[in-house]
Design a protein around this motif. Structure first.
Motif, PDB file in Angstrom:
ATOM      1  N   TYR A  26      50.168  49.311  54.045  1.00  0.00           N
ATOM      2  CA  TYR A  26      50.228  48.638  52.753  1.00  0.00           C
ATOM      3  C   TYR A  26      51.623  48.053  52.548  1.00  0.00           C
ATOM      4  CZ  TYR A  26      46.196  51.701  52.041  1.00  0.00           C
ATOM      5  OH  TYR A  26      44.997  52.368  52.188  1.00  0.00           O
ATOM      6  N   ILE A  27      51.676  46.850  51.989  1.00  0.00           N
ATOM      7  CA  ILE A  27      52.943  46.214  51.643  1.00  0.00           C
ATOM      8  C   ILE A  27      52.934  45.884  50.157  1.00  0.00           C
ATOM      9  CG2 ILE A  27      54.430  44.198  51.917  1.00  0.00           C
ATOM     10  CD1 ILE A  27      53.609  44.016  54.797  1.00  0.00           C
ATOM     11  N   ALA A  28      53.949  46.356  49.452  1.00  0.00           N
ATOM     12  CA  ALA A  28      54.172  45.991  48.054  1.00  0.00           C
ATOM     13  C   ALA A  28      55.238  44.908  47.987  1.00  0.00           C
ATOM     14  CB  ALA A  28      54.614  47.208  47.244  1.00  0.00           C
ATOM     15  N   VAL A  38      53.253  43.588  40.843  1.00  0.00           N
ATOM     16  CA  VAL A  38      53.292  44.191  42.181  1.00  0.00           C
ATOM     17  C   VAL A  38      51.988  43.945  42.947  1.00  0.00           C
ATOM     18  CG1 VAL A  38      53.710  46.226  43.588  1.00  0.00           C
ATOM     19  CG2 VAL A  38      54.884  45.990  41.395  1.00  0.00           C
ATOM     20  N   GLN A  39      52.052  43.031  43.888  1.00  0.00           N
ATOM     21  CA  GLN A  39      50.918  42.799  44.782  1.00  0.00           C
ATOM     22  C   GLN A  39      50.943  43.837  45.909  1.00  0.00           C
ATOM     23  OE1 GLN A  39      49.124  38.636  44.382  1.00  0.00           O
ATOM     24  NE2 GLN A  39      50.689  38.501  45.948  1.00  0.00           N
ATOM     25  N   ILE A  40      49.748  44.325  46.272  1.00  0.00           N
ATOM     26  CA  ILE A  40      49.598  45.221  47.413  1.00  0.00           C
ATOM     27  C   ILE A  40      48.702  44.544  48.437  1.00  0.00           C
ATOM     28  CG2 ILE A  40      48.802  47.450  48.259  1.00  0.00           C
ATOM     29  CD1 ILE A  40      51.137  47.815  46.440  1.00  0.00           C
ATOM     30  N   LEU A  51      45.025  40.563  50.438  1.00  0.00           N
ATOM     31  CA  LEU A  51      45.464  41.035  49.131  1.00  0.00           C
ATOM     32  C   LEU A  51      44.431  42.034  48.630  1.00  0.00           C
ATOM     33  CD1 LEU A  51      47.364  40.940  46.715  1.00  0.00           C
ATOM     34  CD2 LEU A  51      46.082  38.968  45.863  1.00  0.00           C
ATOM     35  N   LEU A  52      44.884  43.276  48.422  1.00  0.00           N
ATOM     36  CA  LEU A  52      43.964  44.359  48.089  1.00  0.00           C
ATOM     37  C   LEU A  52      43.925  44.668  46.599  1.00  0.00           C
ATOM     38  CD1 LEU A  52      42.108  46.692  49.076  1.00  0.00           C
ATOM     39  CD2 LEU A  52      44.194  48.091  49.294  1.00  0.00           C
ATOM     40  N   THR A  53      45.086  44.739  45.955  1.00  0.00           N
ATOM     41  CA  THR A  53      45.114  45.182  44.565  1.00  0.00           C
ATOM     42  C   THR A  53      46.462  44.852  43.942  1.00  0.00           C
ATOM     43  OG1 THR A  53      44.641  47.089  43.126  1.00  0.00           O
ATOM     44  CG2 THR A  53      45.997  47.509  45.070  1.00  0.00           C
ATOM     45  N   HIS A  54      46.559  45.135  42.652  1.00  0.00           N
ATOM     46  CA  HIS A  54      47.829  45.099  41.926  1.00  0.00           C
ATOM     47  C   HIS A  54      48.067  46.469  41.310  1.00  0.00           C
ATOM     48  CE1 HIS A  54      46.761  40.776  42.026  1.00  0.00           C
ATOM     49  NE2 HIS A  54      48.079  40.586  42.035  1.00  0.00           N
ATOM     50  N   ASN A 332      39.591  36.612  39.678  1.00  0.00           N
ATOM     51  CA  ASN A 332      39.751  37.173  41.022  1.00  0.00           C
ATOM     52  C   ASN A 332      41.226  37.461  41.299  1.00  0.00           C
ATOM     53  OD1 ASN A 332      41.154  35.222  42.749  1.00  0.00           O
ATOM     54  ND2 ASN A 332      39.308  33.964  42.685  1.00  0.00           N
ATOM     55  N   MET A 333      41.471  38.213  42.339  1.00  0.00           N
ATOM     56  CA  MET A 333      42.771  38.813  42.579  1.00  0.00           C
ATOM     57  C   MET A 333      43.889  37.810  42.852  1.00  0.00           C
ATOM     58  SD  MET A 333      43.150  42.178  44.892  1.00  0.00           S
ATOM     59  CE  MET A 333      41.508  42.599  44.300  1.00  0.00           C
TER      60      MET A 333
END
Length: 526
Positions: A26-28, A38-40, A51-54, A332-333
């Motif tokens: 994972y990269i923040a 903060v994008q993960i 892009l998985l989550t915030h 969407n993300m």
């Protein structure tokens, strides 16, 4: 043998912090004034990323209303220990002049996709905080120390303090463990432990063309720290020929097989020194020397575009759709809003199913309440298209397609109203805070309520289009130089990147809305 192609996170994705949990990476990255915070990104092979989550999705976690340009979330640090994810971040309220108001917080979650906790306040002594989990169970926080006093080094070193998990606060003495190297501007600290040494990885030289990553080590976490004799271990300084410039602000990770990699910040100029895509994330393979220092594989200190991938099974992800029809119950993300979260007072996907409804609020220079939804530009050559319904009846009402860097720099193809000419289409451009009406509202749109708008970007040049009743695209406004939509324009430092999006303004306060039917974003190479 597989190859990683840099940058791995294209477009505005700076200050990477990487964390491995089992087989997942994972990269923040920093998000500054854009919400959510903060994008993960996630990978299983270090080649393919999604892009998985915030992390910061609620105003109670991140209240940025009124934050300055390039304020907000700086340099998050993501870590994992004993079943819990930890994310430390800075919310920067001011950054111009002698003082910086930099508030540091910690949130936690048992799952990377949340829910993430309410924030625990840590300190405000500087920015770029990082959490280190020692082998004995103790936890330590490092951050750069800001000194506002005249005649003092503003980047006054890296301070260390213990964090009490039980008390949820910093405890014990504050120790300045590292005052930096001759490169100066010491920031972005991360601690690691390897073969009995504590390694302190820092960013130095400033986050522009002299940026670098440097290393120091100690047998004791509180120092003294021995500086790597060959610092910097990563930089692009002095090498204008390199594709990846501004290399620095790094973070380390190892694979289950013991391969080491460094993710780092970089920039790719589109013309001269201008990086319209913002600061991006790249990755380099590393090796440990016999005397215990870290080096980029191959012996160079310079970032490479093509990097040997680890011995991991390939794990590609399904490509994202280029078109968003706004049929989902939530954005969407890839979408971000400016400083404020999306809420029903100004944004709705339900009032008219299949449309994004935006109610106009404040102007493009506001740092409080803008009705703006945008996504990162992530390729030098790309285009975006949208279709909106809008019926302005006052010159203070506008809606359309915008290229946005910050409150000082944007280019805006918008529908508006003129008392004599009626509904019209025109272009606004702001360069360093000076707005110019390239076209006031010169293209008549009387009798039309649906508007199809497009922009085509070719490196530093943008061309806007609209579709007339004959169902073909018509250019409007000529070629526009957009080098001012970059970190490097004019001569002061800023930290985000170009966004492409939809916005509505109603400066009369009546909150006139526009309905957006779809948005298409496509890329034509990197």
């Amino acid at each position: 043998m597989s190859t990683i192609v840099n940058p791995i996170l294209r477009g505005f994705n700076p200050d990477p912090s990487i964390c491995r949990v089992g087989d997942d990476y994972y990269i923040a990255t920093s998000t500054f004034e854009w919400f959510p915070g903060v994008q993960i990104h996630h990978s299983r092979d270090l080649i393919h990323w999604r892009l998985l989550t915030h992390v910061l999705t609620r105003k109670s976690q991140l209240d940025m209303q009124g934050n300055i340009d390039s304020g907000g979330v700086w340099a998050p640090c993501l870590s994992y220990d004993n079943g819990t994810f930890y994310l430390i971040y800075t919310d920067v309220k001011s950054r111009i002049g002698a003082y910086k108001d930099t508030h540091n917080y910690l949130v936690t979650a048992t799952h990377i996709e949340g829910p993430w906790s309410e924030p625990v306040y840590l300190n405000s002594s500087g920015f770029d905080p990082s959490l280190f989990h020692d082998e004995d169970g103790r936890k330590w926080i490092v951050n750069m120390l800001w000194d506002s006093r005249k005649g003092h080094n503003r980047f006054a070193g890296v301070v260390l303090q213990e964090y009490s998990l039980k008390e949820q606060k910093l405890i014990g003495p504050i120790t300045n463990i590292f005052r930096g190297t001759e490169l100066k501007l010491t920031e972005g600290p991360h601690l690691y432990k390897y073969n009995g040494y504590y390694y302190l990885l820092t960013a130095e030289g400033g986050t522009q063309y002299n940026h670098a990553a440097t290393m120091a080590r100690s047998r004791n976490i509180q120092g003294p720290y021995e500086v790597d004799p060959t610092n910097p271990i990563l930089t692009s300084a002095g090498r204008p020929d390199l594709a990846l410039q501004k290399a620095g602000h790094a973070s380390l990770v190892d694979t289950p097989a013991g391969e080491w990699y460094m993710v780092h910040l970089c920039g790719r100029p589109v013309k001269d020194k201008f990086c319209n895509l913002g600061r991006e994330t790249a990755i380099q393979r590393c090796d440990w020397t016999g005397d215990g220092w870290l080096r980029l594989s191959g012996g160079s200190r310079y970032p490479q575009v093509h990097v040997q991938a680890p011995d991991l099974a390939p794990h590609p992800f399904e490509p994202e759709s280029a078109k968003d029809d706004f049929n989902a119950p939530a954005l969407n993300m890839n979408w971000s809003t400016l400083r404020i979260p999306a809420d029903p007072s100004w944004l709705s996907l339900e009032e008219r199913p299949g449309y994004l409804r935006l109610r106009g609020m404040e102007s493009m220079i506001s740092t409080h309440k803008q009705s703006l939804v945008a996504r990162r530009q992530q390729a030098f050559r790309c285009e975006a298209e949208t279709y909106l319904e809008f019926a302005p009846d006052h010159f203070q009402q506008m809606a359309g397609l915008i290229l946005y860097y910050d409150t000082k720099d944007y280019v805006y193809l918008r529908v508006t109203y003129h008392e004599e000419r009626g509904v019209g289409l025109g272009i606004l451009q702001s360069v360093n805070g000076v707005q110019d009406e390239l076209l006031e509202a010169d293209v008549s749109m009387n009798g039309i309520s649906r508007f199809r708008l497009k922009v085509v970007i070719d490196r530093e040049i943008a061309q806007f289009y609209y579709m007339n009743t004959e169902e073909h695209w018509t250019a409007i406004g000529g070629l526009i130089d957009i080098t001012h939509l970059s970190d490097d324009y004019p001569d002061y430092i800023r930290f985000t990147g170009t966004f492409i999006g939809m916005c509505v303004q109603d400066l009369s306060g009546t909150r006139k809305y526009a309905d957006f039917d779809y948005f298409v974003y496509t890329e034509n190479g990197q």
